[in-house]
Scaffold this motif. Structure first.
Motif, PDB file in Angstrom:
ATOM      1  N   UNK A 188       0.828  -1.206   0.000  1.00 21.41           N
ATOM      2  CA  UNK A 188       0.000   0.000   0.000  1.00 21.41           C
ATOM      3  C   UNK A 188       0.869   1.266   0.000  1.00 21.41           C
ATOM      4  N   UNK A 189       1.958   1.215  -0.734  1.00 26.67           N
ATOM      5  CA  UNK A 189       2.812   2.396  -0.841  1.00 26.67           C
ATOM      6  C   UNK A 189       2.032   3.508  -1.561  1.00 26.67           C
ATOM      7  N   UNK A 204       2.803   5.242  -4.023  1.00 27.25           N
ATOM      8  CA  UNK A 204       2.899   5.103  -5.478  1.00 27.25           C
ATOM      9  C   UNK A 204       1.957   4.016  -5.994  1.00 27.25           C
ATOM     10  N   UNK A 205       1.899   2.876  -5.300  1.00 30.90           N
ATOM     11  CA  UNK A 205       0.990   1.810  -5.723  1.00 30.90           C
ATOM     12  C   UNK A 205      -0.467   2.260  -5.661  1.00 30.90           C
ATOM     13  N   UNK A 206      -0.792   3.015  -4.609  1.00 31.94           N
ATOM     14  CA  UNK A 206      -2.162   3.523  -4.470  1.00 31.94           C
ATOM     15  C   UNK A 206      -2.476   4.497  -5.595  1.00 31.94           C
ATOM     16  N   UNK A 207      -1.527   5.394  -5.874  1.00 34.36           N
ATOM     17  CA  UNK A 207      -1.734   6.399  -6.932  1.00 34.36           C
ATOM     18  C   UNK A 207      -1.913   5.743  -8.301  1.00 34.36           C
ATOM     19  N   UNK A 208      -1.131   4.689  -8.564  1.00 36.92           N
ATOM     20  CA  UNK A 208      -1.179   4.026  -9.873  1.00 36.92           C
ATOM     21  C   UNK A 208      -2.228   2.930  -9.947  1.00 36.92           C
ATOM     22  N   UNK A 209      -2.898   2.656  -8.827  1.00 44.19           N
ATOM     23  CA  UNK A 209      -3.894   1.598  -8.815  1.00 44.19           C
ATOM     24  C   UNK A 209      -3.283   0.215  -8.932  1.00 44.19           C
ATOM     25  N   UNK A 210      -2.094   0.051  -8.375  1.00 44.48           N
ATOM     26  CA  UNK A 210      -1.373  -1.216  -8.519  1.00 44.48           C
ATOM     27  C   UNK A 210      -1.240  -1.981  -7.207  1.00 44.48           C
ATOM     28  N   UNK A 211      -2.115  -1.699  -6.256  1.00 50.32           N
ATOM     29  CA  UNK A 211      -2.050  -2.394  -4.968  1.00 50.32           C
ATOM     30  C   UNK A 211      -2.308  -3.890  -5.148  1.00 50.32           C
ATOM     31  N   UNK A 212      -3.384  -4.219  -5.850  1.00 52.50           N
ATOM     32  CA  UNK A 212      -3.718  -5.636  -6.053  1.00 52.50           C
ATOM     33  C   UNK A 212      -2.618  -6.333  -6.837  1.00 52.50           C
ATOM     34  N   UNK A 213      -2.107  -5.682  -7.849  1.00 52.71           N
ATOM     35  CA  UNK A 213      -1.005  -6.244  -8.642  1.00 52.71           C
ATOM     36  C   UNK A 213       0.194  -6.554  -7.750  1.00 52.71           C
ATOM     37  N   UNK A 214       0.514  -5.642  -6.856  1.00 52.95           N
ATOM     38  CA  UNK A 214       1.645  -5.831  -5.948  1.00 52.95           C
ATOM     39  C   UNK A 214       1.401  -6.999  -4.999  1.00 52.95           C
ATOM     40  N   UNK A 215       0.182  -7.100  -4.499  1.00 52.14           N
ATOM     41  CA  UNK A 215      -0.162  -8.194  -3.582  1.00 52.14           C
ATOM     42  C   UNK A 215      -0.072  -9.535  -4.295  1.00 52.14           C
ATOM     43  N   UNK A 216      -0.648  -9.594  -5.512  1.00 60.30           N
ATOM     44  CA  UNK A 216      -0.704 -10.863  -6.231  1.00 60.30           C
ATOM     45  C   UNK A 216       0.658 -11.306  -6.756  1.00 60.30           C
ATOM     46  N   UNK A 217       1.625 -10.423  -6.775  1.00 55.17           N
ATOM     47  CA  UNK A 217       2.997 -10.827  -7.097  1.00 55.17           C
ATOM     48  C   UNK A 217       3.597 -11.622  -5.944  1.00 55.17           C
ATOM     49  N   UNK A 218       3.114 -11.355  -4.739  1.00 53.82           N
ATOM     50  CA  UNK A 218       3.662 -11.980  -3.534  1.00 53.82           C
ATOM     51  C   UNK A 218       2.874 -13.198  -3.067  1.00 53.82           C
ATOM     52  N   UNK A 219       1.551 -13.063  -3.036  1.00 53.19           N
ATOM     53  CA  UNK A 219       0.743 -14.126  -2.429  1.00 53.19           C
ATOM     54  C   UNK A 219      -0.377 -14.576  -3.358  1.00 53.19           C
TER      55      UNK A 219
END
Length: 219
Positions: free
Chosen positions: A161-162, A164-179
């Motif tokens: 939830x950085x 930058x991730x929030x601004x770019x709408x990439x929170x889910x993408x970041x999560x799904x890269x990990x888990x």
């Protein structure tokens, strides 16, 4: 003498068709039962990891196990070994499509929460820093996108939830890269610090992310 009456071709085809229909009806149920058993086995694995983690904390003044960034021999994959009967097997989920590769690489189907295992903002490196052990996640099921390399034994939850991730709408993408969010019936298993395991649906995770709720942050 009465002659024997055998099956006609039509009768034989009808019997074969009935058997085929029964198999088609039973197969999904059998597959579902097997998948359910694998999910239960996964939960048991995670529960054992949770109990081993608590014993580790008790032995190390409350400190949580660390990640490979502290040194390969300091990773939780190795440091939990004295507290488990078979650390290799419990690190592998039967529903993981690359389970055998992970096992051969001494890797894991599960990833530890970096909020607990590393020094990050908002983290808690010691058990005594937590006010709600039953609401703080410690281990997740690893994403299929992560390689089998041993270094991939932790999740970067502190970055999900950085700004930058929030601004770019990439929170889910970041999560799904990990888990993995849907390892078992559109859900996955999640280990909490108190060693209990919950199965949480992917829809719930998406709802939390939509509300910018970092479910991995310690409480």
């Amino acid at each position: 003498m009465i002659g024997r009456r055998g099956f006609t071709l039509v009768e034989l085809l009808v019997v074969i068709a009935i058997i085929g229909a029964l198999v088609a009806l039973l197969l999904p149920a059998v597959q579902s039962a097997r998948a359910s058993a694998r999910s239960t086995a996964c939960k048991n694995n995670m529960r054992q990891i949770g109990l081993a983690t608590l014993m580790f904390c008790d032995t190390h003044g409350g400190d949580f196990p660390e990640t490979v960034h502290s040194g390969a021999d300091q990773s939780w994959v190795y440091t939990l070994k004295p507290f488990t009967e078979n650390v290799d097997s419990i690190r592998i989920c039967d529903n993981d499509p690359i389970a055998h590769e992970r096992l051969a690489a001494k890797s894991t189907s599960y990833v530890i929460n970096d909020f607990l295992a590393t020094k990050v903002d908002g983290g808690a490196r010691n058990l005594r820093q937590l006010s709600a052990k039953s609401r703080t996640l410690s281990v997740f099921e690893s994403s299929d996108e992560r390689s089998v390399d041993f270094v991939n034994e932790h999740a970067h939850a502190s970055r999900w939830f950085s700004p930058l991730n929030i601004e770019l709408g990439e929170v889910v993408w970041s999560i799904e890269r990990d888990i993995k969010l849907d390892r078992h019936f559109r859900s996955s298993n999640y280990l909490y610090v108190d060693a209990h395991v919950e199965t949480i649906g992917s829809d719930q995770i998406h709802e939390w992310t939509d509300n910018n709720f970092n479910f991995a942050k310690p409480e």
